[in-house]
Structures are given as C-alpha cells and as structure tokens.
Motif scaffolding. Structure first.
Motif, PDB file in Angstrom:
ATOM      1  N   VAL A 160      37.136   8.156  22.468  1.00 23.45           N
ATOM      2  CA  VAL A 160      38.278   8.085  23.708  1.00 23.45           C
ATOM      3  C   VAL A 160      38.976   6.950  23.708  1.00 23.45           C
ATOM      4  O   VAL A 160      39.658   6.433  24.495  1.00 23.45           O
ATOM      5  N   ASN A 161      38.721   5.794  22.560  1.00 26.62           N
ATOM      6  CA  ASN A 161      39.460   4.811  22.632  1.00 26.62           C
ATOM      7  C   ASN A 161      39.324   3.768  23.802  1.00 26.62           C
ATOM      8  O   ASN A 161      40.201   3.401  24.408  1.00 26.62           O
ATOM      9  N   LEU A 162      38.048   3.861  24.285  1.00 24.82           N
ATOM     10  CA  LEU A 162      37.727   2.844  25.241  1.00 24.82           C
ATOM     11  C   LEU A 162      36.575   2.098  24.908  1.00 24.82           C
ATOM     12  O   LEU A 162      35.600   2.543  24.344  1.00 24.82           O
ATOM     13  N   ARG A 163      36.883   0.668  25.380  1.00 24.95           N
ATOM     14  CA  ARG A 163      35.810  -0.354  25.046  1.00 24.95           C
ATOM     15  C   ARG A 163      35.151  -0.411  26.427  1.00 24.95           C
ATOM     16  O   ARG A 163      35.662  -0.754  27.352  1.00 24.95           O
ATOM     17  N   LYS A 164      33.540  -0.253  26.715  1.00 25.10           N
ATOM     18  CA  LYS A 164      32.801  -0.144  27.803  1.00 25.10           C
ATOM     19  C   LYS A 164      32.341  -1.400  27.803  1.00 25.10           C
ATOM     20  O   LYS A 164      31.185  -1.755  27.386  1.00 25.10           O
ATOM     21  N   SER A 176      46.726  -1.929  20.818  1.00 20.95           N
ATOM     22  CA  SER A 176      47.282  -1.644  22.040  1.00 20.95           C
ATOM     23  C   SER A 176      46.937  -0.279  22.674  1.00 20.95           C
ATOM     24  O   SER A 176      47.045   0.194  23.700  1.00 20.95           O
ATOM     25  N   VAL A 177      46.164   0.800  21.847  1.00 23.77           N
ATOM     26  CA  VAL A 177      45.992   2.068  22.396  1.00 23.77           C
ATOM     27  C   VAL A 177      44.530   1.938  23.149  1.00 23.77           C
ATOM     28  O   VAL A 177      44.219   2.715  23.938  1.00 23.77           O
ATOM     29  N   VAL A 178      43.891   0.900  22.864  1.00 23.02           N
ATOM     30  CA  VAL A 178      42.464   0.686  23.412  1.00 23.02           C
ATOM     31  C   VAL A 178      42.487   0.271  24.936  1.00 23.02           C
ATOM     32  O   VAL A 178      43.256  -0.616  25.233  1.00 23.02           O
ATOM     33  N   LYS A 179      42.044   0.936  25.393  1.00 19.57           N
ATOM     34  CA  LYS A 179      41.648   0.767  27.115  1.00 19.57           C
ATOM     35  C   LYS A 179      40.290   0.102  27.223  1.00 19.57           C
ATOM     36  O   LYS A 179      39.309   0.218  26.233  1.00 19.57           O
ATOM     37  N   VAL A 180      39.998  -0.684  28.449  1.00 16.47           N
ATOM     38  CA  VAL A 180      38.802  -1.465  28.660  1.00 16.47           C
ATOM     39  C   VAL A 180      38.381  -1.207  29.937  1.00 16.47           C
ATOM     40  O   VAL A 180      39.156  -1.226  30.699  1.00 16.47           O
ATOM     41  N   SER A 181      36.861  -0.898  30.183  1.00 24.85           N
ATOM     42  CA  SER A 181      36.491  -1.076  31.447  1.00 24.85           C
ATOM     43  C   SER A 181      35.565  -2.275  31.533  1.00 24.85           C
ATOM     44  O   SER A 181      34.844  -2.695  30.476  1.00 24.85           O
ATOM     45  N   GLY A 196      45.297  -3.620  29.042  1.00 27.68           N
ATOM     46  CA  GLY A 196      44.275  -2.555  28.905  1.00 27.68           C
ATOM     47  C   GLY A 196      43.143  -2.161  29.713  1.00 27.68           C
ATOM     48  O   GLY A 196      42.384  -1.096  29.735  1.00 27.68           O
ATOM     49  N   LEU A 197      42.851  -3.048  30.760  1.00 28.18           N
ATOM     50  CA  LEU A 197      41.702  -3.115  31.658  1.00 28.18           C
ATOM     51  C   LEU A 197      42.193  -1.918  32.675  1.00 28.18           C
ATOM     52  O   LEU A 197      43.097  -2.237  33.470  1.00 28.18           O
ATOM     53  N   ILE A 198      41.464  -1.017  32.540  1.00 21.34           N
ATOM     54  CA  ILE A 198      41.839   0.279  33.249  1.00 21.34           C
ATOM     55  C   ILE A 198      40.717   0.175  34.843  1.00 21.34           C
ATOM     56  O   ILE A 198      40.850   0.760  35.648  1.00 21.34           O
ATOM     57  N   LYS A 199      39.288  -0.382  34.289  1.00 23.60           N
ATOM     58  CA  LYS A 199      38.444  -0.284  35.587  1.00 23.60           C
ATOM     59  C   LYS A 199      37.732  -1.623  35.384  1.00 23.60           C
ATOM     60  O   LYS A 199      37.482  -2.076  34.586  1.00 23.60           O
ATOM     61  N   LEU A 243      45.435  -1.280  36.058  1.00 23.61           N
ATOM     62  CA  LEU A 243      44.208  -1.089  36.797  1.00 23.61           C
ATOM     63  C   LEU A 243      44.070   0.062  37.643  1.00 23.61           C
ATOM     64  O   LEU A 243      44.903   0.385  38.440  1.00 23.61           O
ATOM     65  N   LEU A 244      43.094   1.023  37.409  1.00 22.88           N
ATOM     66  CA  LEU A 244      43.194   2.411  38.182  1.00 22.88           C
ATOM     67  C   LEU A 244      41.855   2.339  39.339  1.00 22.88           C
ATOM     68  O   LEU A 244      42.036   2.782  40.299  1.00 22.88           O
ATOM     69  N   GLU A 245      40.897   1.390  38.612  1.00 26.84           N
ATOM     70  CA  GLU A 245      39.466   1.356  39.793  1.00 26.84           C
ATOM     71  C   GLU A 245      39.221  -0.041  39.955  1.00 26.84           C
ATOM     72  O   GLU A 245      38.919  -0.634  38.882  1.00 26.84           O
ATOM     73  N   LEU A 246      39.136  -0.593  40.880  1.00 26.79           N
ATOM     74  CA  LEU A 246      38.516  -1.868  41.335  1.00 26.79           C
ATOM     75  C   LEU A 246      37.540  -1.619  42.240  1.00 26.79           C
ATOM     76  O   LEU A 246      37.672  -1.086  43.391  1.00 26.79           O
TER      77      LEU A 246
END
Ligand SMILES: *[C@@H]1O[C@H](CO)[C@@H](O)[C@H](O)[C@H]1NC(C)=O
Ligand SMILES: *[C@@H]1O[C@H](CO)[C@@H](O)[C@H](O)[C@H]1NC(C)=O
Ligand SMILES: *[C@@H]1O[C@H](CO)[C@@H](O)[C@H](O)[C@H]1NC(C)=O
Ligand SMILES: *[C@@H]1O[C@H](CO)[C@@H](O)[C@H](O)[C@H]1NC(C)=O
Ligand SMILES: *[C@@H]1O[C@H](CO)[C@@H](O)[C@H](O)[C@H]1NC(C)=O
Length: 373
Positions: free
Chosen positions: A36-40, A63-68, A89-92, A117-120
């Motif tokens: 899912v191209n996510l770094r958690k 640039s495709v990588v999202k991060v939580s 890329g920080l989404i959470k 950012l989607l969730e804070l």
C-alpha cells in the motif's frame, strides 16, 4: 491555531524548563508496507523527538509513499512539534502523553508543503510555548495556512490538552508580557477581523473533550472564521461548561450535518437547541442525538415538542440529571414518548428517572404521571 494561542492566554498553570534523530532512526522505526506504499512509524520518546528531523526524513522518500506517525512519550518525553505539523506524505499523526514544545515557533514562517493530513489525534498532551513565540504570534497577523492548519483533515482529536509557557524570558519586555496576558478583548477583536475563512470540507469527526481550563470562548473562536459543512460527530465532554454556547444552540448554522453532539459530563443546567433555522430545508430521516447525560439539567424548555417537528428531529438524552418530578419532567416525558414512537431504538430514554420529594424515591419516566400541570 488562534484557539491554542487563547489557551496559552487563559491557561498557564505550570512552568517547566525545557539531539537529533538520524535518517536511520526513522528507517528503522517506520517499516514499509510495499503493497500500500505506506510507511507506518511507531516511535516511543524517552527524552525528545524533533518533528523537523521527521520532516527531513519524509522529504527524501519517494513521492508516492505516504506516512503515518504514532508517537507515545514517557513521562519525561518532549516532542518538538510546531504547528501546522506538515511533512510531505504525512497523512496520519497520533500523539499520546507528550509535552509538545516550540508549538508557535514556526507560526510566522510559510511552508511550501501542501495540506495532506487526514487524521490528527493528540491525547493527554501539554502544549508548551516559549513566551516570545506566543507574543510574536499574537502581535502579527498569521497567514491562512497557519491560521487554519491543514484543511484536508477528516478526523481531529484534541483530548485532554493543557497549556503551559516555558520560562525563557530573554528578549521580552515586561510591557509586551503584560499586554499579552491582559488582552483577551483585543484578542477576540482580532478574531472578528480575520479576512480568510478556513474550509474544513472533509472534517467529519471532532473530539475536544476533557479540558479543565477550556475557555468559554472556544466555540466562538472555532466558528468565527471556519466552516464545518460535513461534521457529523462532535464530542465536547468533561469541559466544565455550565451553559450551552450560542454556536451550539445555532448548530444548524454552524454544523448543518451534525448527527451526534456529545456534551455529557459537563455542568449544563438548561438547554436550547432550536436556535438558528436551517438555510436549506432538506429534511433528514435520522435525528440529531444530543447527549446531555450527567449534567445538571433541571429545566425543560417549554418548546420541547418542537424538537421533533423540525426538518431534523432532535433526541435529547437527559440520563443522570437531577430532574425533579414536576411539570417540567412531565413535559420531558411527553416528548420522550412521542420520540419513541418515531425512533424505537432510543428506548433507554424511558428509563430516565425523576426524584420525587413527596415519595422520597426515584420514579421512572414511563411510570410518571401528574394531573396538576
Ligand atoms: C500491509 O497492508 C495490507 C493492506 O492494508 C495489510 O493487509 C497487511 O497486513 C499490511 N502488511 C504489513 C506487514 O503491515
Ligand atoms: C490528562 O493528561 C495528563 C497529562 O498531560 C495526565 O496526567 C492526566 O491523567 C490526563 N487526564 C485524563 C482524565 O486522562
Ligand atoms: C457546577 O455548577 C454548580 C453551580 O453553578 C457549582 O456549584 C459546581 O461547582 C459546578 N461543578 C463543576 C464540576 O464545575
Ligand atoms: C441502554 O441501556 C443499557 C443498560 O443501561 C445499556 O447497556 C445500553 O448500551 C443502552 N443502549 C443505548 C442505545 O444507549
Ligand atoms: C413502571 O412501568 C413498567 C412498565 O409500564 C412496569 O413494568 C413497572 O412495574 C413500573 N414500575 C413501578 C415502580 O411502578
């Protein structure tokens, strides 16, 4: 952001005195989920963590990588997290139990990062700001980017947040200091003059519960220059409020899509939620549920029957309030019995009790009658 400046203004009650994480630190703590191209990232902070180091690390990712990012602090942990908390890329972002230092340190510097950012979620944190940064943020106009924060948010949690100032008094004149801490009127005046509007078009969920020093102006500032067209859940519990702020009375105007307003565990004595009418009169099948459980309500509004007749019905739950067995309670009973005919799933309301002085006991709503009203 300005609301948190207000927190500093009204909320100082303790003073505290306040190393660099490398790329490999984040590489190690942020396993990649290729599918899912996510770094958690999950980080435990013993002493301190700099958001700027994290931001630098994210800037070098593809640039495709999202991060939580999940941060939990030890009792001495400090997270240097300047508003508006942007990183590529920080989404959470989830933070628990930290002192959040240098909060206003970047509030006059534009970033060239977009909102993502989607969730804070900030829980059990203390926002610490150095007095000079607070005064600077107070005296200069802040840009829309800083004033609004990230308008991409879907979920925003600020639970049990308190405020403090660091004791670094260098470069501050006593005049500046006194002006800052005695100028609530000037502050509110400035809010009214803000020319931009923050549009939280995706924001569905806000939890701002547990604020021992919550200002009575919080919701005024929250709505003065911001729109919440999609908000459906608003939790505002344990905030010590003794009345319903005007903006919540007028919820149709400020929060037109609201489905749950949780005001439980405040100290509210009476209520009115029939304020401003809807601008659009689209009716909704589901009611707005207003949770007023465990407050100090003793009065029932005379227009209680109208709570069920508008384009959106309103269910008011008064479980755990000090209601006396009188004509007020009979009015509430009539309302509840009518509500249950339309929405059976709130049948718990029929178990609400009143206190009978004459009989020295509690009487359940379903069993209450009174011929003298
Ligand atoms: C990667 O993400 C997928 C989809 O969300 C999930 O099912 C899977 O368990 C994740 N893998 C790891 C190693 O976290
Ligand atoms: C609120 O957060 C503080 C830390 O800032 C913590 O000590 C306290 O126990 C929390 N209170 C609740 C009710 O969670
Ligand atoms: C609730 O309000 C009453 C009367 O206004 C006051 O005496 C009491 O201390 C308040 N309780 C809390 C928890 O704020
Ligand atoms: C109704 O009350 C019961 C018992 O008090 C509780 O377990 C249940 O969660 C309540 N249901 C709702 C929908 O509030
Ligand atoms: C209250 O009403 C319910 C249902 O109508 C009944 O079962 C119950 O016995 C009544 N309780 C008392 C104390 O009268």
């Amino acid at each position: 952001m300005l609301r948190h400046l207000l927190g500093i203004l009204v909320g100082i009650y303790l003073i505290l005195a306040v190393s660099c994480q490398s790329r490999s630190f984040f590489d190690m703590n942020c396993p990649q989920n290729i599918s899912v191209n996510l770094r958690k990232c999950e980080v435990f902070v013993e002493s301190r963590l700099y958001f700027s180091d994290f931001r630098h690390w994210t800037s070098e990712l593809e640039s495709v990588v999202k991060v939580s990012l999940d941060v939990t602090c030890s009792s001495k942990g400090v997270f240097i997290l300047p508003w508006p908390m942007k990183a590529r890329g920080l989404i959470k972002l989830n933070v628990k139990g930290c002192v959040l230092a240098e909060y206003f340190s970047e509030s006059l510097t534009p970033t060239n990062l977009k909102d993502e950012l989607l969730e804070l979620s900030l829980e059990n944190c203390v926002i610490a700001s150095n007095v000079k940064h607070s005064i600077d943020a107070f005296n200069k106009p802040v840009s829309q980017e800083i004033g609004c924060g990230q308008q991409t948010l879907q979920r925003s949690v600020w639970r049990n947040i308190s405020y403090t100032n660091t004791n670094d008094m260098a470069d501050i004149t006593i005049d500046d200091f006194l002006k800052f801490f005695s100028s609530l009127d000037q502050f509110l005046n400035r809010i009214i003059q803000i020319r931009y509007r923050c549009k939280y078009s995706y924001l569905e969920y806000i939890d701002e519960s547990i604020g021992s020093i919550r200002s009575k102006h919080s919701i005024l500032i929250m709505t003065a220059y911001s729109d919440f067209p999609k908000l459906h859940t608003f939790l505002w519990t344990y905030n010590g409020y003794s009345s319903v702020p005007k903006e919540l009375t007028d919820w149709r105007k400020y929060f037109p899509q609201l489905e749950l307003l949780d005001l439980s565990y405040n100290n509210i004595t009476k209520f009115n939620f029939l304020g401003a009418p809807f601008t659009n009169t689209v009716s909704k099948p589901e009611p707005l549920v207003i949770d007023l459980t465990y407050n100090s309500v003793t009065e029932i509004p005379v227009d209680m029957p109208d709570y069920l007749t508008g384009s959106v019905a309103i269910i008011v739950d008064l479980t755990g309030n000090p209601l006396m067995c009188d004509c007020n309670f009979l009015r509430y009973k009539n309302y509840v019995m009518h509500a249950l005919k339309i929405f059976q799933k709130y049948k718990n309301l029929s178990r609400i009790t009143c206190h009978s002085v004459i009989m020295h006991r509690k009487i359940q709503l379903v069993n209450y009658s009174n011929n003298n009203c």
